[in-house]
Scaffold this motif. Sequence first.
Motif, PDB file in Angstrom:
ATOM      1  N   PHE A  50      37.233  46.415  35.750  1.00  0.00           N
ATOM      2  CA  PHE A  50      37.736  47.131  36.930  1.00  0.00           C
ATOM      3  C   PHE A  50      37.646  48.638  36.729  1.00  0.00           C
ATOM      4  O   PHE A  50      37.213  49.371  37.614  1.00  0.00           O
ATOM      5  N   LYS A  51      38.066  49.075  35.552  1.00  0.00           N
ATOM      6  CA  LYS A  51      38.051  50.511  35.279  1.00  0.00           C
ATOM      7  C   LYS A  51      36.622  51.052  35.333  1.00  0.00           C
ATOM      8  O   LYS A  51      36.369  52.115  35.903  1.00  0.00           O
ATOM      9  N   LYS A  52      35.704  50.297  34.739  1.00  0.00           N
ATOM     10  CA  LYS A  52      34.301  50.721  34.765  1.00  0.00           C
ATOM     11  C   LYS A  52      33.773  50.806  36.194  1.00  0.00           C
ATOM     12  O   LYS A  52      33.072  51.754  36.556  1.00  0.00           O
ATOM     13  N   GLN A  53      34.122  49.808  36.984  1.00  0.00           N
ATOM     14  CA  GLN A  53      33.660  49.778  38.380  1.00  0.00           C
ATOM     15  C   GLN A  53      34.228  50.957  39.164  1.00  0.00           C
ATOM     16  O   GLN A  53      33.562  51.523  40.019  1.00  0.00           O
ATOM     17  N   ILE A  54      35.487  51.293  38.862  1.00  0.00           N
ATOM     18  CA  ILE A  54      36.103  52.434  39.558  1.00  0.00           C
ATOM     19  C   ILE A  54      35.384  53.721  39.154  1.00  0.00           C
ATOM     20  O   ILE A  54      34.998  54.529  39.999  1.00  0.00           O
ATOM     21  N   ILE A  55      35.171  53.877  37.841  1.00  0.00           N
ATOM     22  CA  ILE A  55      34.507  55.084  37.347  1.00  0.00           C
ATOM     23  C   ILE A  55      33.097  55.197  37.920  1.00  0.00           C
ATOM     24  O   ILE A  55      32.658  56.263  38.339  1.00  0.00           O
ATOM     25  N   ALA A  56      32.402  54.071  37.963  1.00  0.00           N
ATOM     26  CA  ALA A  56      31.019  54.075  38.447  1.00  0.00           C
ATOM     27  C   ALA A  56      30.934  54.275  39.962  1.00  0.00           C
ATOM     28  O   ALA A  56      29.856  54.402  40.518  1.00  0.00           O
ATOM     29  N   GLY A  57      32.094  54.283  40.613  1.00  0.00           N
ATOM     30  CA  GLY A  57      32.107  54.513  42.059  1.00  0.00           C
ATOM     31  C   GLY A  57      31.855  53.263  42.881  1.00  0.00           C
ATOM     32  O   GLY A  57      31.646  53.333  44.089  1.00  0.00           O
ATOM     33  N   ASN A  58      31.862  52.103  42.230  1.00  0.00           N
ATOM     34  CA  ASN A  58      31.684  50.852  42.980  1.00  0.00           C
ATOM     35  C   ASN A  58      32.928  50.494  43.798  1.00  0.00           C
ATOM     36  O   ASN A  58      32.862  49.715  44.737  1.00  0.00           O
ATOM     37  N   TYR A  59      34.040  51.036  43.350  1.00  0.00           N
ATOM     38  CA  TYR A  59      35.264  50.958  44.158  1.00  0.00           C
ATOM     39  C   TYR A  59      35.637  52.377  44.545  1.00  0.00           C
ATOM     40  O   TYR A  59      35.631  53.270  43.704  1.00  0.00           O
ATOM     41  N   LYS A  60      35.959  52.593  45.806  1.00  0.00           N
ATOM     42  CA  LYS A  60      36.363  53.923  46.258  1.00  0.00           C
ATOM     43  C   LYS A  60      37.897  54.014  46.250  1.00  0.00           C
ATOM     44  O   LYS A  60      38.574  52.988  46.358  1.00  0.00           O
ATOM     45  N   SER A  61      38.387  55.249  46.150  1.00  0.00           N
ATOM     46  CA  SER A  61      39.836  55.397  46.141  1.00  0.00           C
ATOM     47  C   SER A  61      40.396  54.922  47.488  1.00  0.00           C
ATOM     48  O   SER A  61      39.833  55.205  48.546  1.00  0.00           O
ATOM     49  N   GLY A  62      41.464  54.152  47.418  1.00  0.00           N
ATOM     50  CA  GLY A  62      42.085  53.615  48.632  1.00  0.00           C
ATOM     51  C   GLY A  62      41.434  52.351  49.167  1.00  0.00           C
ATOM     52  O   GLY A  62      41.897  51.777  50.148  1.00  0.00           O
ATOM     53  N   GLU A  63      40.364  51.898  48.499  1.00  0.00           N
ATOM     54  CA  GLU A  63      39.659  50.706  48.976  1.00  0.00           C
ATOM     55  C   GLU A  63      40.453  49.437  48.680  1.00  0.00           C
ATOM     56  O   GLU A  63      41.089  49.307  47.648  1.00  0.00           O
ATOM     57  N   LYS A  64      40.366  48.505  49.597  1.00  0.00           N
ATOM     58  CA  LYS A  64      41.038  47.221  49.393  1.00  0.00           C
ATOM     59  C   LYS A  64      40.196  46.346  48.457  1.00  0.00           C
ATOM     60  O   LYS A  64      38.984  46.287  48.601  1.00  0.00           O
ATOM     61  N   ILE A  65      40.865  45.683  47.528  1.00  0.00           N
ATOM     62  CA  ILE A  65      40.105  44.800  46.630  1.00  0.00           C
ATOM     63  C   ILE A  65      40.226  43.345  47.105  1.00  0.00           C
ATOM     64  O   ILE A  65      41.100  43.018  47.905  1.00  0.00           O
ATOM     65  N   ALA A  66      39.352  42.512  46.566  1.00  0.00           N
ATOM     66  CA  ALA A  66      39.341  41.091  46.959  1.00  0.00           C
ATOM     67  C   ALA A  66      40.637  40.399  46.504  1.00  0.00           C
ATOM     68  O   ALA A  66      41.359  40.919  45.659  1.00  0.00           O
ATOM     69  N   SER A  67      40.905  39.235  47.062  1.00  0.00           N
ATOM     70  CA  SER A  67      42.116  38.491  46.699  1.00  0.00           C
ATOM     71  C   SER A  67      41.981  37.897  45.303  1.00  0.00           C
ATOM     72  O   SER A  67      40.885  37.793  44.757  1.00  0.00           O
ATOM     73  N   VAL A  68      43.112  37.525  44.741  1.00  0.00           N
ATOM     74  CA  VAL A  68      43.135  36.920  43.409  1.00  0.00           C
ATOM     75  C   VAL A  68      42.190  35.716  43.353  1.00  0.00           C
ATOM     76  O   VAL A  68      41.388  35.557  42.433  1.00  0.00           O
ATOM     77  N   ARG A  69      42.267  34.887  44.369  1.00  0.00           N
ATOM     78  CA  ARG A  69      41.441  33.678  44.403  1.00  0.00           C
ATOM     79  C   ARG A  69      39.946  34.006  44.404  1.00  0.00           C
ATOM     80  O   ARG A  69      39.165  33.440  43.656  1.00  0.00           O
TER      81      ARG A  69
END
Lengths: 119, 233
Positions: free
Chosen positions: A17-36
Amino acid sequence: MVFDANIPIYLQIMKDFKKQIIAGNYKSGEKIASVRELAVSYGVNPNTVQRSLSELEREGLLYSERTSGRFITKDEELLKQLKSAYAIELLDVCIKQLQELQFDKEAILKQMKERLENE
Amino acid sequence: MSDTIIKATGLNKSFGNKQVLKNVSFTCKGGSIVGLLGPNGSGKTTLIKILTGLITGYEGDVQINGHAIGVKTKETVSFLPDEPYFADWMKVKDALHIFADLYRDFDYMRCLEIMQRFQIDERMRIKTMSKGTKEKFQLALVMSRHAKLIVLDEPIGGVDPAAREVILDTILSNYREDQTILIATHLIADIERIFDSVLFIKNGEIILDDNVEELRSETNKSIDELFREKFKY
């Protein structure tokens, strides 16, 4: 994602997750997928994903809204810190190995500079 | 995770002179995926047959969802045996109808969805299926029941590594939070990432009962590696 079976899986998911955030694959404030959904896409137990997300929440990288789900933090300062902490972690590995080969500070800097310029 | 779904206390079972279960006690929490791991002949299948009501005449006490093993628990347990149990003359459709008749909690539509992923057609004859396809079909049936407890005996035993992935995926995407899945297997490396906890059974005794992530962080080892250590010949 391929897991190292010797290390707790929740830690590996947190790192991913941290890598994805750093790489910009997740944007700040973006909703993530459900646990399932995450459990299926990582191919792991939902309770393991739950644990990763709770830990990330505790570190402030995620926040949850009771009804609408979990989101990436909007705290830009925290995201900057995350990025820098990750860079330090990678550099430390490299520096340690060079030091073991008797490179001193000047030599390491020189090598690094040359490498970056010739890249 | 919620209440206890399986509670076994002091189980002993012998066949003739051979004691196959020795004072087995454990509990499984609701909403978890538990691995029952042991080599061939360790007592896995005997334990499963007790849980599913196929063997009686044992000492000790077992409760599933608070009930002693019987008609009541058969309704709460969905079981995948390690051998195919359909007659050769049947078509897929016949087996589907049998399940729909036998089990009120059978979700026909869900079963068709899973079958589609496995590329199994309703008109196929069970006789002409490969071993792997038969296993996948049975898994589809068993996973389509809204049972509190799903017991899978060697669900990936007869299929190739690529199909194992699809099967694990199917288990993960179809299991509901209020269900517990008990998986007996000796193919640990392929499947350990989906467990919450594991039970190691050796010569009829439970020798380890722990959460997998705790085990990994305490030992820096995989469950597969721990298993190989504990079961060294």
